[in-house]
Design a protein around this motif. Structure first.
Motif, mmCIF file in Angstrom:
data_model
loop_
_atom_site.group_PDB
_atom_site.id
_atom_site.type_symbol
_atom_site.label_atom_id
_atom_site.label_comp_id
_atom_site.label_asym_id
_atom_site.label_seq_id
_atom_site.Cartn_x
_atom_site.Cartn_y
_atom_site.Cartn_z
ATOM 1 N N GLN A 57 45.958 37.564 35.561
ATOM 2 C CA GLN A 57 45.280 37.147 36.748
ATOM 3 C C GLN A 57 45.150 35.392 36.657
ATOM 4 O OE1 GLN A 57 40.923 37.612 36.745
ATOM 5 N NE2 GLN A 57 41.169 38.762 34.723
ATOM 6 N N ARG A 58 45.414 35.114 35.491
ATOM 7 C CA ARG A 58 45.540 33.483 35.110
ATOM 8 C C ARG A 58 46.490 32.947 36.115
ATOM 9 N NH1 ARG A 58 43.415 32.536 29.813
ATOM 10 N NH2 ARG A 58 41.136 33.107 30.077
ATOM 11 N N VAL A 59 47.784 33.708 36.314
ATOM 12 C CA VAL A 59 48.762 33.220 37.223
ATOM 13 C C VAL A 59 48.470 33.195 38.787
ATOM 14 C CG1 VAL A 59 50.326 33.711 35.505
ATOM 15 C CG2 VAL A 59 50.067 35.179 37.631
ATOM 16 N N ILE A 60 47.478 33.931 39.136
ATOM 17 C CA ILE A 60 47.103 33.975 40.726
ATOM 18 C C ILE A 60 46.675 32.304 41.095
ATOM 19 C CG2 ILE A 60 45.706 34.887 42.554
ATOM 20 C CD1 ILE A 60 45.517 37.383 40.539
ATOM 21 N N PHE A 67 48.703 37.306 43.733
ATOM 22 C CA PHE A 67 50.012 36.806 44.262
ATOM 23 C C PHE A 67 50.906 37.745 44.561
ATOM 24 C CE2 PHE A 67 50.544 37.632 39.461
ATOM 25 C CZ PHE A 67 51.760 38.247 39.484
ATOM 26 N N THR A 68 52.134 37.254 45.203
ATOM 27 C CA THR A 68 53.176 38.260 45.556
ATOM 28 C C THR A 68 54.612 37.559 45.103
ATOM 29 O OG1 THR A 68 51.808 38.515 47.627
ATOM 30 C CG2 THR A 68 54.133 39.642 47.374
ATOM 31 N N ARG A 85 43.375 39.964 41.783
ATOM 32 C CA ARG A 85 42.256 39.510 40.679
ATOM 33 C C ARG A 85 41.804 40.650 39.937
ATOM 34 N NH1 ARG A 85 42.071 34.694 39.951
ATOM 35 N NH2 ARG A 85 42.917 33.233 41.603
ATOM 36 N N GLY A 86 41.473 41.666 40.560
ATOM 37 C CA GLY A 86 40.914 42.803 39.717
ATOM 38 C C GLY A 86 41.793 43.456 38.779
ATOM 39 N N GLY A 87 43.098 43.223 39.041
ATOM 40 C CA GLY A 87 43.867 43.728 37.958
ATOM 41 C C GLY A 87 44.834 44.881 38.561
ATOM 42 N N ASP A 88 44.549 45.259 39.818
ATOM 43 C CA ASP A 88 45.402 46.369 40.673
ATOM 44 C C ASP A 88 46.717 45.417 40.780
ATOM 45 O OD1 ASP A 88 43.443 47.853 40.553
ATOM 46 O OD2 ASP A 88 43.018 47.822 42.649
ATOM 47 N N HIS A 89 47.689 46.563 40.625
ATOM 48 C CA HIS A 89 49.203 45.920 41.052
ATOM 49 C C HIS A 89 49.889 46.802 41.645
ATOM 50 C CE1 HIS A 89 49.869 47.563 37.105
ATOM 51 N NE2 HIS A 89 51.191 47.549 37.498
#
Ligand SMILES: Nc1ncnc2c1ncn2[C@@H]1O[C@H](COP(=O)(O)OP(=O)(O)OP(=O)(O)O)[C@@H](O)[C@H]1O
Ligand SMILES: [Mg+2]
Length: 354
Positions: A57-60, A67-68, A85-89
């Motif tokens: 999430q730090r890279v968002i 991010f995409t 952010r919550g970790g879902d990907h």
């Protein structure tokens, strides 16, 4: 080969779309402009995580929900990746949800050379084992499933050891562990042999007169069979609660005049050795699988004199693979003809026309 790369809300890049060249790409710009972030995005598309932070999430981008990333590979394949952010990907390959992250890695083989790559030589064996396994993974489609199976079995064995299970119970697992472990070891050995051949030519260029010897340590005494290692070590393993020897301890040994390479080479020489290892890795892949690996080289100029920078760039060019190099000033690396150059400024990426 990456033919298109798109980033949205990744680090300080709000939105960018680039069409890199198949050969040498230079990414340049001031400190903090976003150069490493571009390499990080490519890495993310192959590995499913960052090489700089354990926390994805730090890279968002700050104040954004996700991010995409999108990559077009050659003319056929597409990878899309989104992280909340919550970790879902979500990972999509050609529009379909990906089943495993390892699918990404096999579509997009990468070698990263960064100022942190010294850790390959300075840190413990884990990084070097992963380095060998990268090759064995790309070199044999069966490797991943054997490796995963071996890891699961070893975990189960260690659990039994901690529970002080009976010798008979553990021996049942050991049979399979030997079978998978030996297969892994043979694949690793074969890869290291090919790697050594490819390395010789590069080391002769990068570090002539430095007598470097590279050998494979399979993780246990080479004169003993693996089943013997597990059975003879069982009493000790039971006492300690984990498995001491075996393929999970494999390592690559790098020596100069009988001394560990990290104790006898200068910083620049160490960097060249890491570069040689990584370039050789990609060369073996292209020889054996007719597949090109992509090289990401962050801050190529650091620690190297002008002669070595040129040597390194020429060697990268010779691989025939796609290369992304970052630099602060383009003048630092003007000795080779760049196929494309991208200027990065506060997260904006612009292709430069000569
Ligand atoms: N999650 C984030 N959201 C927004 N900006 C971020 C985020 N994480 C990092 N940044 C910023 O992104 C910028 C780009 O960092 P990056 O490491 O890519 O720069 P760089 O061009 O490689 O710099 P250097 O030459 O110093 O290595 C930095 O200024 C950093 O503060
Ligand atoms: Mg950087």
């Amino acid at each position: 080969m990456l033919t298109k790369l798109q980033l949205a809300h990744f680090r300080n890049v709000q939105a960018a779309s680039v069409s890199p060249a198949g050969g040498l790409n230079l990414i340049y710009g001031a400190n903090g402009s976003g150069k490493t972030s571009v390499l990080e995005a490519i890495w993310f598309l192959s590995v499913g995580r960052s090489f700089r932070s354990h926390l994805s999430q730090r890279v968002i981008q700050h104040n954004q929900p996700h991010f995409t990333l999108f990559a077009q590979l050659g003319s056929d394949d597409r990878i899309g990746l989104q992280r909340e952010r919550g970790g879902d990907h979500q990972v999509r390959i050609n529009g379909e949800p990906a089943k495993r992250l390892a699918e990404l890695a096999s579509m997009l083989p990468l070698q990263l050379i960064s100022p942190e790559s010294f850790s390959l030589l300075l840190d413990g064996p884990k990084a070097r084992r992963e380095f060998i396994d990268w090759g064995a993974f790309h070199g044999d489609p069966q490797f991943f499933s054997v490796w995963s199976r071996f890891r699961r079995l070893l975990k189960q064995r260690n659990q039994l050891l901690r529970q002080q299970a009976s010798t008979r119970q553990i021996a049942i697992w050991d049979k399979q562990l030997v079978q998978y472990g030996q297969w892994l070891t043979d694949a690793r050995k074969a890869w290291v042999n090919s790697l050594n051949d490819a390395l010789k030519g590069i080391i002769d260029q990068f570090l002539p007169d430095v007598p470097i010897r590279i050998s494979f340590n399979q993780g246990w005494d080479s004169k003993t069979e693996l089943d013997q290692v597990y059975s003879a070590g069982l009493a000790r393993d039971l006492q300690l609660g984990y498995t001491v020897s075996g393929p999970h301890k494999a390592d690559l040994r790098l020596r100069v005049d009988k001394m560990p390479a990290q104790d006898s080479l200068s910083r620049g020489q160490l960097k060249l050795l890491v570069c040689a290892l990584k370039i050789a890795q990609g060369m073996v892949l292209s020889q054996q699988q007719q597949r090109q690996c992509i090289y990401l080289v962050d801050d190529l100029a650091s620690e190297l004199d002008q002669t070595r920078r040129t040597l390194l760039l020429e060697q990268l060019q010779k691989t025939g693979g796609q290369v992304f190099v970052t630099a602060i000033e383009p003048e630092q690396l003007a000795m080779v003809p760049w196929d494309k150059r991208f200027h990065v400024e506060q997260g904006r990426i612009t292709e430069q026309q000569d």
